[in-house]
Design a protein around this motif. Structure first.
Motif, PDB file in Angstrom:
ATOM      1  N   VAL A  29       5.046  -4.005  -7.815  1.00  0.00           N
ATOM      2  CA  VAL A  29       4.786  -3.908  -9.256  1.00  0.00           C
ATOM      3  C   VAL A  29       6.098  -4.034 -10.014  1.00  0.00           C
ATOM      4  O   VAL A  29       6.994  -3.185  -9.866  1.00  0.00           O
ATOM      5  CB  VAL A  29       4.111  -2.562  -9.595  1.00  0.00           C
ATOM      6  CG1 VAL A  29       3.927  -2.433 -11.097  1.00  0.00           C
ATOM      7  CG2 VAL A  29       2.787  -2.419  -8.871  1.00  0.00           C
ATOM      8  N   GLY A  30       6.214  -5.087 -10.828  1.00  0.00           N
ATOM      9  CA  GLY A  30       7.426  -5.271 -11.620  1.00  0.00           C
ATOM     10  C   GLY A  30       8.653  -5.277 -10.725  1.00  0.00           C
ATOM     11  O   GLY A  30       8.777  -6.094  -9.807  1.00  0.00           O
ATOM     12  N   ALA A  31       9.567  -4.352 -10.964  1.00  0.00           N
ATOM     13  CA  ALA A  31      10.792  -4.263 -10.168  1.00  0.00           C
ATOM     14  C   ALA A  31      10.683  -3.181  -9.083  1.00  0.00           C
ATOM     15  O   ALA A  31      11.695  -2.712  -8.567  1.00  0.00           O
ATOM     16  CB  ALA A  31      11.973  -3.953 -11.080  1.00  0.00           C
ATOM     17  N   THR A  32       9.447  -2.829  -8.715  1.00  0.00           N
ATOM     18  CA  THR A  32       9.247  -1.757  -7.741  1.00  0.00           C
ATOM     19  C   THR A  32       8.379  -2.219  -6.578  1.00  0.00           C
ATOM     20  O   THR A  32       7.289  -2.773  -6.782  1.00  0.00           O
ATOM     21  CB  THR A  32       8.579  -0.534  -8.402  1.00  0.00           C
ATOM     22  OG1 THR A  32       9.371  -0.121  -9.524  1.00  0.00           O
ATOM     23  CG2 THR A  32       8.460   0.610  -7.417  1.00  0.00           C
ATOM     24  N   VAL A  33       8.880  -2.004  -5.371  1.00  0.00           N
ATOM     25  CA  VAL A  33       8.091  -2.180  -4.151  1.00  0.00           C
ATOM     26  C   VAL A  33       7.559  -0.801  -3.785  1.00  0.00           C
ATOM     27  O   VAL A  33       8.334   0.135  -3.554  1.00  0.00           O
ATOM     28  CB  VAL A  33       8.944  -2.751  -2.998  1.00  0.00           C
ATOM     29  CG1 VAL A  33       8.172  -2.713  -1.689  1.00  0.00           C
ATOM     30  CG2 VAL A  33       9.400  -4.171  -3.311  1.00  0.00           C
ATOM     31  N   VAL A  34       6.239  -0.637  -3.773  1.00  0.00           N
ATOM     32  CA  VAL A  34       5.617   0.655  -3.490  1.00  0.00           C
ATOM     33  C   VAL A  34       5.065   0.631  -2.069  1.00  0.00           C
ATOM     34  O   VAL A  34       4.147  -0.133  -1.763  1.00  0.00           O
ATOM     35  CB  VAL A  34       4.500   0.975  -4.497  1.00  0.00           C
ATOM     36  CG1 VAL A  34       4.002   2.401  -4.302  1.00  0.00           C
ATOM     37  CG2 VAL A  34       4.990   0.780  -5.926  1.00  0.00           C
TER      38      VAL A  34
ATOM     39  N   ALA B 228      -0.962  -1.102 -12.857  1.00  0.00           N
ATOM     40  CA  ALA B 228      -0.733  -2.544 -12.999  1.00  0.00           C
ATOM     41  C   ALA B 228      -1.989  -3.345 -12.685  1.00  0.00           C
ATOM     42  O   ALA B 228      -1.930  -4.580 -12.571  1.00  0.00           O
ATOM     43  CB  ALA B 228       0.406  -2.974 -12.079  1.00  0.00           C
ATOM     44  N   GLY B 229      -3.119  -2.638 -12.511  1.00  0.00           N
ATOM     45  CA  GLY B 229      -4.382  -3.325 -12.247  1.00  0.00           C
ATOM     46  C   GLY B 229      -4.608  -3.663 -10.782  1.00  0.00           C
ATOM     47  O   GLY B 229      -5.511  -4.454 -10.469  1.00  0.00           O
TER      48      GLY B 229
ATOM     49  N   ASP C 247      18.437  -4.319  -8.709  1.00  0.00           N
ATOM     50  CA  ASP C 247      17.463  -5.378  -9.011  1.00  0.00           C
ATOM     51  C   ASP C 247      16.028  -4.933  -8.701  1.00  0.00           C
ATOM     52  O   ASP C 247      15.095  -5.394  -9.351  1.00  0.00           O
ATOM     53  CB  ASP C 247      17.795  -6.628  -8.209  1.00  0.00           C
ATOM     54  CG  ASP C 247      19.126  -7.239  -8.610  1.00  0.00           C
ATOM     55  OD1 ASP C 247      19.169  -7.874  -9.681  1.00  0.00           O
ATOM     56  OD2 ASP C 247      20.119  -7.070  -7.861  1.00  0.00           O
ATOM     57  N   PHE C 248      15.878  -4.071  -7.728  1.00  0.00           N
ATOM     58  CA  PHE C 248      14.552  -3.520  -7.463  1.00  0.00           C
ATOM     59  C   PHE C 248      14.697  -2.192  -6.715  1.00  0.00           C
ATOM     60  O   PHE C 248      15.767  -1.855  -6.190  1.00  0.00           O
ATOM     61  CB  PHE C 248      13.659  -4.503  -6.689  1.00  0.00           C
ATOM     62  CG  PHE C 248      14.143  -4.868  -5.302  1.00  0.00           C
ATOM     63  CD1 PHE C 248      13.676  -4.177  -4.179  1.00  0.00           C
ATOM     64  CD2 PHE C 248      15.035  -5.924  -5.112  1.00  0.00           C
ATOM     65  CE1 PHE C 248      14.100  -4.516  -2.907  1.00  0.00           C
ATOM     66  CE2 PHE C 248      15.457  -6.278  -3.833  1.00  0.00           C
ATOM     67  CZ  PHE C 248      14.996  -5.565  -2.725  1.00  0.00           C
ATOM     68  N   VAL C 249      13.605  -1.452  -6.711  1.00  0.00           N
ATOM     69  CA  VAL C 249      13.568  -0.139  -6.060  1.00  0.00           C
ATOM     70  C   VAL C 249      12.426  -0.136  -5.045  1.00  0.00           C
ATOM     71  O   VAL C 249      11.328  -0.624  -5.339  1.00  0.00           O
ATOM     72  CB  VAL C 249      13.349   0.995  -7.084  1.00  0.00           C
ATOM     73  CG1 VAL C 249      13.213   2.342  -6.383  1.00  0.00           C
ATOM     74  CG2 VAL C 249      14.483   1.024  -8.094  1.00  0.00           C
ATOM     75  N   ILE C 250      12.688   0.387  -3.872  1.00  0.00           N
ATOM     76  CA  ILE C 250      11.650   0.572  -2.857  1.00  0.00           C
ATOM     77  C   ILE C 250      11.268   2.048  -2.859  1.00  0.00           C
ATOM     78  O   ILE C 250      12.088   2.912  -2.555  1.00  0.00           O
ATOM     79  CB  ILE C 250      12.139   0.142  -1.464  1.00  0.00           C
ATOM     80  CG1 ILE C 250      12.491  -1.345  -1.461  1.00  0.00           C
ATOM     81  CG2 ILE C 250      11.079   0.445  -0.401  1.00  0.00           C
ATOM     82  CD1 ILE C 250      13.112  -1.840  -0.157  1.00  0.00           C
ATOM     83  N   LYS C 251      10.023   2.331  -3.232  1.00  0.00           N
ATOM     84  CA  LYS C 251       9.531   3.703  -3.282  1.00  0.00           C
ATOM     85  C   LYS C 251       8.566   3.933  -2.121  1.00  0.00           C
ATOM     86  O   LYS C 251       7.638   3.136  -1.916  1.00  0.00           O
ATOM     87  CB  LYS C 251       8.802   3.977  -4.594  1.00  0.00           C
ATOM     88  CG  LYS C 251       9.684   4.005  -5.835  1.00  0.00           C
ATOM     89  CD  LYS C 251       8.834   4.273  -7.078  1.00  0.00           C
ATOM     90  CE  LYS C 251       9.658   4.315  -8.355  1.00  0.00           C
ATOM     91  NZ  LYS C 251      10.454   5.532  -8.474  1.00  0.00           N
ATOM     92  N   ILE C 252       8.772   5.012  -1.375  1.00  0.00           N
ATOM     93  CA  ILE C 252       7.807   5.420  -0.351  1.00  0.00           C
ATOM     94  C   ILE C 252       7.041   6.606  -0.916  1.00  0.00           C
ATOM     95  O   ILE C 252       7.628   7.643  -1.258  1.00  0.00           O
ATOM     96  CB  ILE C 252       8.499   5.794   0.971  1.00  0.00           C
ATOM     97  CG1 ILE C 252       9.303   4.604   1.501  1.00  0.00           C
ATOM     98  CG2 ILE C 252       7.473   6.244   2.003  1.00  0.00           C
ATOM     99  CD1 ILE C 252      10.071   4.882   2.782  1.00  0.00           C
TER     100      ILE C 252
ATOM    101  N   HIS D 249       7.556 -11.036  -1.711  1.00  0.00           N
ATOM    102  CA  HIS D 249       7.012 -11.226  -3.056  1.00  0.00           C
ATOM    103  C   HIS D 249       8.124 -11.147  -4.105  1.00  0.00           C
ATOM    104  O   HIS D 249       8.128 -11.918  -5.083  1.00  0.00           O
ATOM    105  CB  HIS D 249       5.952 -10.160  -3.364  1.00  0.00           C
ATOM    106  CG  HIS D 249       4.635 -10.381  -2.680  1.00  0.00           C
ATOM    107  ND1 HIS D 249       3.931 -11.554  -2.782  1.00  0.00           N
ATOM    108  CD2 HIS D 249       3.887  -9.543  -1.888  1.00  0.00           C
ATOM    109  CE1 HIS D 249       2.803 -11.465  -2.095  1.00  0.00           C
ATOM    110  NE2 HIS D 249       2.758 -10.251  -1.538  1.00  0.00           N
ATOM    111  N   ARG D 250       9.067 -10.226  -3.918  1.00  0.00           N
ATOM    112  CA  ARG D 250      10.156 -10.049  -4.877  1.00  0.00           C
ATOM    113  C   ARG D 250      10.978 -11.317  -5.043  1.00  0.00           C
ATOM    114  O   ARG D 250      11.479 -11.606  -6.133  1.00  0.00           O
ATOM    115  CB  ARG D 250      11.094  -8.923  -4.427  1.00  0.00           C
ATOM    116  CG  ARG D 250      10.502  -7.537  -4.353  1.00  0.00           C
ATOM    117  CD  ARG D 250      10.132  -6.970  -5.695  1.00  0.00           C
ATOM    118  NE  ARG D 250      11.110  -7.251  -6.697  1.00  0.00           N
ATOM    119  CZ  ARG D 250      10.854  -7.537  -7.967  1.00  0.00           C
ATOM    120  NH1 ARG D 250       9.609  -7.583  -8.380  1.00  0.00           N
ATOM    121  NH2 ARG D 250      11.819  -7.755  -8.829  1.00  0.00           N
ATOM    122  N   ILE D 251      11.132 -12.083  -3.959  1.00  0.00           N
ATOM    123  CA  ILE D 251      11.990 -13.281  -4.032  1.00  0.00           C
ATOM    124  C   ILE D 251      11.172 -14.562  -4.192  1.00  0.00           C
ATOM    125  O   ILE D 251      11.702 -15.674  -4.026  1.00  0.00           O
ATOM    126  CB  ILE D 251      12.924 -13.379  -2.811  1.00  0.00           C
ATOM    127  CG1 ILE D 251      12.135 -13.499  -1.511  1.00  0.00           C
ATOM    128  CG2 ILE D 251      13.841 -12.155  -2.770  1.00  0.00           C
ATOM    129  CD1 ILE D 251      13.027 -13.659  -0.254  1.00  0.00           C
TER     130      ILE D 251
END
Length: 294
Positions: free
Chosen positions: A209-214, A197-198, A179-184, A245-247
């Motif tokens: 951003v979208g389905a990504t937590v950066v 994404a501005g 459902d989402f990806v956490i990127k470090i 934010h995702r939820i």
């Protein structure tokens, strides 16, 4: 003639009296001068011994003076040719850098730009909607993707986390749909992904951003000056804020001086009287909320 003889005899008697007085006086002067010179030599010897004892604590030995600054950081050198007791003690004390490792003060600004998925998975935590997520770490940095994934899984499964709402749950996966990806990522990569994404992160903050937590590597490794807890606590704040934010949660403000800062508050921008906090709920299951922030 008789008068001249009397004067001669009188002169001889006076000369004898002067000689009898001068002899003892000269001897006294010689004795006094000799005693004075002897005392001066003895006193000089004692003064040298005293300074040696002051420097090293052992009479008869001396320690060379410390040049430049003292080992305790005092920039005032000891007087030339002498060393104070404090200087002698500090000069032999090892420096902190020789015995302890300093915490990191910086992180790389950029990595390879590509990401590796953590080969880690776990059981679901929470109830209701279970969201599957992956953890990815940018290449070219000294951070284990597997270790980071396990740390994030512990955060999201904590009873003070979002699972306390009774209708949100999470599961770490390494393959299949997510459902989402956490990127470090490094600061430059964060700016690139978020900027597309501005969102302007200026190499400092995280974004969703979208389905990504950066997650910005700088914040993950160094924390924030506004957060006075351990680095593990600040990492929990990062994850809980962005996953919030995702939820569907939005930013909140400080509810009042001395109260816990809501996890959805942008604490890196200042606490405004609140106390730093990394959990959405307290240990009794009460949501730590604040006024909405546009």
């Amino acid at each position: 003639m008789a008068a001249r003889d009397r004067r001669r005899r009188h002169g001889r008697r006076r000369a004898k009296r002067r000689a009898s007085i001068a002899g003892p006086l000269a001897l006294a002067v010689v004795l006094v001068l000799g005693a004075t010179a002897g005392y001066a030599a003895w006193h000089k010897s004692r003064a040298t011994e005293g300074s040696a004892a002051l420097d090293t604590g052992v009479t008869g030995t001396t320690t060379p003076p410390v040049s430049g600054t003292l080992a305790d950081g005092d920039s005032s050198p000891s007087p030339k040719g002498t060393t104070s007791p404090k200087a002698s003690k500090k000069a032999t004390k090892p420096s902190a850098s020789a015995t302890t490792s300093a915490p990191p003060t910086s992180v790389p600004k950029h990595g390879t730009g590509s990401f590796s998925v953590a080969h880690a998975s776990g059981s679901a935590s929470g109830h209701g909607t279970i969201r599957r997520y992956k953890v990815e770490v940018e290449g070219g940095i000294s951070l284990s993707a597997t270790d980071a994934a396990h740390e994030i899984a512990v955060i999201l499964a904590d009873p003070r986390g979002w699972t306390a709402d009774g209708h949100d749950g999470f599961q770490l996966v390494s393959s299949g749909p997510a459902d989402f990806v956490i990127k470090i990522a490094t600061p430059d990569t964060v700016d690139r992904i978020c900027g597309a994404a501005g969102l302007l992160t200026h190499g400092e903050v995280n974004c969703d951003v979208g389905a990504t937590v950066v997650v910005n590597l700088k914040r993950w490794m160094l924390g924030s000056p506004e957060f006075d807890g351990p680095i593990a606590g600040y990492r929990a704040l990062i994850i809980n804020h962005e996953v919030g934010h995702r939820i569907g949660h939005h930013h909140e403000g400080c509810p009042g001086p001395g109260k816990p800062a809501p996890v959805m508050m942008q604490q890196i921008k200042g606490l405004h009287g609140c106390v730093a906090n990394q959990w959405p709920y307290d240990s009794q299951g009460h949501y730590l909320s604040g006024p909405p922030v546009a």
